[in-house]
Design a protein around this motif. Structure first.
Motif, PDB file in Angstrom:
ATOM      1  N   ILE A 188      55.988  41.759  26.809  1.00  0.00           N
ATOM      2  CA  ILE A 188      55.743  43.126  27.279  1.00  0.00           C
ATOM      3  C   ILE A 188      56.748  44.057  26.616  1.00  0.00           C
ATOM      4  N   ASP A 189      56.482  45.377  26.711  1.00  0.00           N
ATOM      5  CA  ASP A 189      57.456  46.363  26.251  1.00  0.00           C
ATOM      6  C   ASP A 189      58.065  47.053  27.463  1.00  0.00           C
ATOM      7  N   LYS A 190      58.910  48.033  27.233  1.00  0.00           N
ATOM      8  CA  LYS A 190      59.642  48.671  28.322  1.00  0.00           C
ATOM      9  C   LYS A 190      58.712  49.402  29.283  1.00  0.00           C
ATOM     10  N   GLY A 191      57.699  50.073  28.744  1.00  0.00           N
ATOM     11  CA  GLY A 191      56.768  50.786  29.609  1.00  0.00           C
ATOM     12  C   GLY A 191      55.986  49.843  30.508  1.00  0.00           C
ATOM     13  N   LEU A 192      55.515  48.730  29.941  1.00  0.00           N
ATOM     14  CA  LEU A 192      54.802  47.726  30.734  1.00  0.00           C
ATOM     15  C   LEU A 192      55.709  47.122  31.796  1.00  0.00           C
ATOM     16  N   ARG A 193      56.972  46.933  31.452  1.00  0.00           N
ATOM     17  CA  ARG A 193      57.899  46.370  32.424  1.00  0.00           C
ATOM     18  C   ARG A 193      57.984  47.265  33.660  1.00  0.00           C
ATOM     19  N   GLU A 194      58.120  48.572  33.450  1.00  0.00           N
ATOM     20  CA  GLU A 194      58.234  49.497  34.579  1.00  0.00           C
ATOM     21  C   GLU A 194      56.932  49.560  35.368  1.00  0.00           C
ATOM     22  N   PHE A 195      55.806  49.525  34.660  1.00  0.00           N
ATOM     23  CA  PHE A 195      54.506  49.580  35.338  1.00  0.00           C
ATOM     24  C   PHE A 195      54.300  48.337  36.213  1.00  0.00           C
ATOM     25  N   LEU A 196      54.546  47.162  35.653  1.00  0.00           N
ATOM     26  CA  LEU A 196      54.331  45.913  36.394  1.00  0.00           C
ATOM     27  C   LEU A 196      55.287  45.805  37.580  1.00  0.00           C
ATOM     28  N   SER A 197      56.541  46.211  37.371  1.00  0.00           N
ATOM     29  CA  SER A 197      57.509  46.185  38.461  1.00  0.00           C
ATOM     30  C   SER A 197      57.059  47.081  39.604  1.00  0.00           C
ATOM     31  N   ALA A 198      56.566  48.271  39.262  1.00  0.00           N
ATOM     32  CA  ALA A 198      56.087  49.201  40.295  1.00  0.00           C
ATOM     33  C   ALA A 198      54.872  48.641  41.017  1.00  0.00           C
ATOM     34  N   ALA A 199      53.975  47.986  40.278  1.00  0.00           N
ATOM     35  CA  ALA A 199      52.774  47.417  40.906  1.00  0.00           C
ATOM     36  C   ALA A 199      53.149  46.356  41.934  1.00  0.00           C
ATOM     37  N   VAL A 200      54.152  45.540  41.624  1.00  0.00           N
ATOM     38  CA  VAL A 200      54.592  44.515  42.577  1.00  0.00           C
ATOM     39  C   VAL A 200      55.267  45.164  43.777  1.00  0.00           C
ATOM     40  N   ARG A 201      56.140  46.133  43.523  1.00  0.00           N
ATOM     41  CA  ARG A 201      56.851  46.793  44.621  1.00  0.00           C
ATOM     42  C   ARG A 201      55.899  47.572  45.525  1.00  0.00           C
ATOM     43  N   ALA A 202      54.798  48.062  44.958  1.00  0.00           N
ATOM     44  CA  ALA A 202      53.799  48.800  45.734  1.00  0.00           C
ATOM     45  C   ALA A 202      52.807  47.874  46.425  1.00  0.00           C
ATOM     46  N   HIS A 203      53.049  46.574  46.378  1.00  0.00           N
ATOM     47  CA  HIS A 203      52.210  45.563  47.032  1.00  0.00           C
ATOM     48  C   HIS A 203      50.768  45.591  46.512  1.00  0.00           C
ATOM     49  N   LYS A 204      50.640  45.726  45.198  1.00  0.00           N
ATOM     50  CA  LYS A 204      49.323  45.653  44.586  1.00  0.00           C
ATOM     51  C   LYS A 204      48.959  44.186  44.343  1.00  0.00           C
ATOM     52  N   ASP A 205      47.691  43.860  44.576  1.00  0.00           N
ATOM     53  CA  ASP A 205      47.210  42.485  44.367  1.00  0.00           C
ATOM     54  C   ASP A 205      46.828  42.311  42.905  1.00  0.00           C
ATOM     55  N   ILE A 206      47.396  41.291  42.273  1.00  0.00           N
ATOM     56  CA  ILE A 206      47.295  41.137  40.824  1.00  0.00           C
ATOM     57  C   ILE A 206      46.701  39.778  40.475  1.00  0.00           C
ATOM     58  N   VAL A 207      45.690  39.796  39.598  1.00  0.00           N
ATOM     59  CA  VAL A 207      45.119  38.580  39.037  1.00  0.00           C
ATOM     60  C   VAL A 207      45.558  38.492  37.578  1.00  0.00           C
ATOM     61  N   ILE A 208      46.196  37.392  37.222  1.00  0.00           N
ATOM     62  CA  ILE A 208      46.650  37.170  35.857  1.00  0.00           C
ATOM     63  C   ILE A 208      45.632  36.268  35.171  1.00  0.00           C
ATOM     64  N   THR A 209      45.088  36.712  34.039  1.00  0.00           N
ATOM     65  CA  THR A 209      44.093  35.925  33.323  1.00  0.00           C
ATOM     66  C   THR A 209      44.584  35.601  31.914  1.00  0.00           C
ATOM     67  N   GLY A 210      43.961  34.598  31.326  1.00  0.00           N
ATOM     68  CA  GLY A 210      44.301  34.184  29.975  1.00  0.00           C
ATOM     69  C   GLY A 210      43.751  32.801  29.721  1.00  0.00           C
ATOM     70  N   GLY A 211      43.980  32.300  28.533  1.00  0.00           N
ATOM     71  CA  GLY A 211      43.513  30.972  28.171  1.00  0.00           C
ATOM     72  C   GLY A 211      44.592  29.929  28.383  1.00  0.00           C
ATOM     73  N   MET A 212      44.277  28.692  27.999  1.00  0.00           N
ATOM     74  CA  MET A 212      45.245  27.604  28.108  1.00  0.00           C
ATOM     75  C   MET A 212      46.453  27.904  27.223  1.00  0.00           C
ATOM     76  N   GLY A 213      47.647  27.741  27.773  1.00  0.00           N
ATOM     77  CA  GLY A 213      48.852  27.928  26.989  1.00  0.00           C
ATOM     78  C   GLY A 213      49.246  29.367  26.755  1.00  0.00           C
ATOM     79  N   ASP A 214      48.614  30.311  27.461  1.00  0.00           N
ATOM     80  CA  ASP A 214      48.940  31.727  27.268  1.00  0.00           C
ATOM     81  C   ASP A 214      50.135  32.180  28.093  1.00  0.00           C
ATOM     82  N   GLY A 215      50.683  31.308  28.936  1.00  0.00           N
ATOM     83  CA  GLY A 215      51.880  31.656  29.689  1.00  0.00           C
ATOM     84  C   GLY A 215      51.612  32.291  31.039  1.00  0.00           C
ATOM     85  N   LYS A 216      50.479  31.947  31.666  1.00  0.00           N
ATOM     86  CA  LYS A 216      50.126  32.571  32.948  1.00  0.00           C
ATOM     87  C   LYS A 216      51.134  32.219  34.051  1.00  0.00           C
ATOM     88  N   THR A 217      51.563  30.959  34.096  1.00  0.00           N
ATOM     89  CA  THR A 217      52.498  30.541  35.144  1.00  0.00           C
ATOM     90  C   THR A 217      53.849  31.224  34.982  1.00  0.00           C
TER      91      THR A 217
END
Length: 437
Positions: free
Chosen positions: A190-219
């Motif tokens: 991620i970059d700095k802007g994404l970091r702030e956006f994702l942090s805010a989404a978690v702090r705001a109690h937003k429900d998040i689904v992480i998608t991707g393929g095998m080995g994409d680093g979802k965990t």
């Protein structure tokens, strides 16, 4: 005749397992401590026996190495342990005892040394690891030819026998158990802007689904998002096999209910599914629920948890693109035997899920060798269905020229993100905002 460590391990091992199996009234936490003491005694006995017989004996360093090899064979992963301990190793794929393929974090793939002297010995090793490691002992036999197990705090193993020409293993090592969003900036996910956006989404109690393929680093990504949760919030982690290990991060998560599914016996009795555990998590007052991977009939209770008591929950799901996630959920609902109308499922998704974060992954080759890139490719805000049956989406971040997510539009929930400290000016740019590429 020189000292043969592999032969000595084979000679001592049956005595060790017999002694450990005979132990009574020993807690699980103390088994390894007692086991190490037993191994030390039996190694000394073996060395003394060789000396009395006039055979070559190991020196002190070799004797210590022998004891460690026996210990690894019983309580760790035998000859594989050295690879498991290597932080540059990501995957180990075994197609029989002498076909060991090692994939490194930089994308290199090499053929390694044999990990057992025969396929039969390999099967016995797997059975022993399954008996002494993991939260619950799991069978590995012709009757139960599939095995999935968490081994220690950073290793997951899958094993097959009977349904393949030779016994096969697939071992995945998790690099950073304490990964956070700053680590994802450092490695270019991620970059700095994404970091702030994702942090805010978690702090705001937003429900998040992480998608991707095998080995994409979802965990790893889920673990990094969880690092933004207040340390005193009650979190339930629900997994087929432990991979998140938030319950081991006491400085970051002080109140964690870590739950692991359990397979049934050979008659199919006694199984505890992810579906069951999600329902239990709500009864045990979990504020947030994190599901390692949604694969089937646990989909609906997960959505219900997001829509009711589990606001701010996170789950991962295999999907090839962010735009395919709803179709993927429909397939999962069907494969899990759920009898739910398509429009009802899509309405539930639209009300339950706030964001879909899709991860990308590619392997590039340059003059210095392979470069393994993992990155956020797209973020969709999910909204209730509008003109179509599927939920509406607001493409907040879209893939840029190199596939990495760049700002595209402001989400409808922007006021909630601003309320927890997000700066909307970060949406002004339409390029990757710093960090490795």
């Amino acid at each position: 005749m020189s000292f043969d460590q592999a032969r000595a391990v084979r000679a001592i091992l049956p005595k060790v397992t017999e002694a450990i199996d005979a132990m009574e009234s020993v807690s699980d936490d103390a088994v390894e401590e007692y086991g190490r003491a037993i191994i030390t005694d039996l190694v000394r006995e073996h060395v003394d026996g060789r000396a009395l017989a006039g055979q070559s004996v190991p020196n002190l360093d070799q004797e210590r190495s022998l004891a460690e090899a026996v210990f690894n064979q019983v309580f760790r992963m035998g000859r594989l342990q050295e690879l498991v301990n290597d932080p540059t190793v990501e995957n180990i794929d075994v197609n029989g005892c002498d076909q060991v393929w090692i994939t490194y974090t930089d994308g290199r793939k090499e053929l390694g040394a044999p990990i057992a002297d025969s396929d039969d010995e390999l099967v016995e090793d797997v059975r022993r690891w399954a008996a002494y490691q993991g939260q619950t002992a799991r069978d590995f036999s012709i009757a139960r030819p599939r095995l999935h197990l968490s081994l220690g705090s950073n290793t997951r193993m899958g094993a097959l026998m009977g349904v393949v020409p030779r016994p096969c293993l697939s071992i995945r090592s998790h690099g950073k158990l304490n990964a956070d969003l700053d680590d994802l900036i450092a490695n270019g996910t991620i970059d700095k802007g994404l970091r702030e956006f994702l942090s805010a989404a978690v702090r705001a109690h937003k429900d998040i689904v992480i998608t991707g393929g095998m080995g994409d680093g979802k965990t790893t990504f889920a673990r990094a998002l969880a690092a933004e949760i207040d340390p005193d919030e009650r979190v339930a982690t629900i997994e087929k096999e432990y991979e998140l290990f938030l319950h081991l991060q006491k400085d970051r998560h002080r109140d964690v209910l870590a739950m692991e599914a359990r397979e049934g016996n050979t008659e199919g009795l006694g199984a505890i599914t992810l579906h069951h555990l999600i329902e239990d998590a709500l009864r045990f007052n979990a504020r947030r629920i994190i599901v390692g991977e949604v694969r089937g009939d646990e989909l609906i209770p997960m959505l219900q948890a997001m829509n009711t008591g589990g606001n701010g929950s996170i789950c991962t799901l295999h999907a090839d693109s962010a735009d395919q996630v709803f179709a993927r959920m429909l397939i999962l609902a069907g494969s899990g035997g759920l009898n739910i109308a398509t429009d009802t499922l899509f309405r539930t998704i639209g009300m339950a899920v706030d964001f879909v974060v899709h991860l990308g992954h590619d392997l590039r080759h340059n003059l210095d060798g392979p470069v393994n890139r993992r990155y956020v490719a797209q973020i969709n805000e999910v909204l209730p269905p509008g003109d179509t049956v599927e939920p509406a989406v607001n493409r907040v971040y879209v893939p840029g020229p190199e596939g990495r997510a760049i700002p595209n539009t402001i989400p409808q929930c922007i006021d909630e993100l601003v309320a927890v400290g997000f700066d909307p000016a970060l949406f002004a740019g339409h390029a990757w905002q710093g960090g490795p590429r």
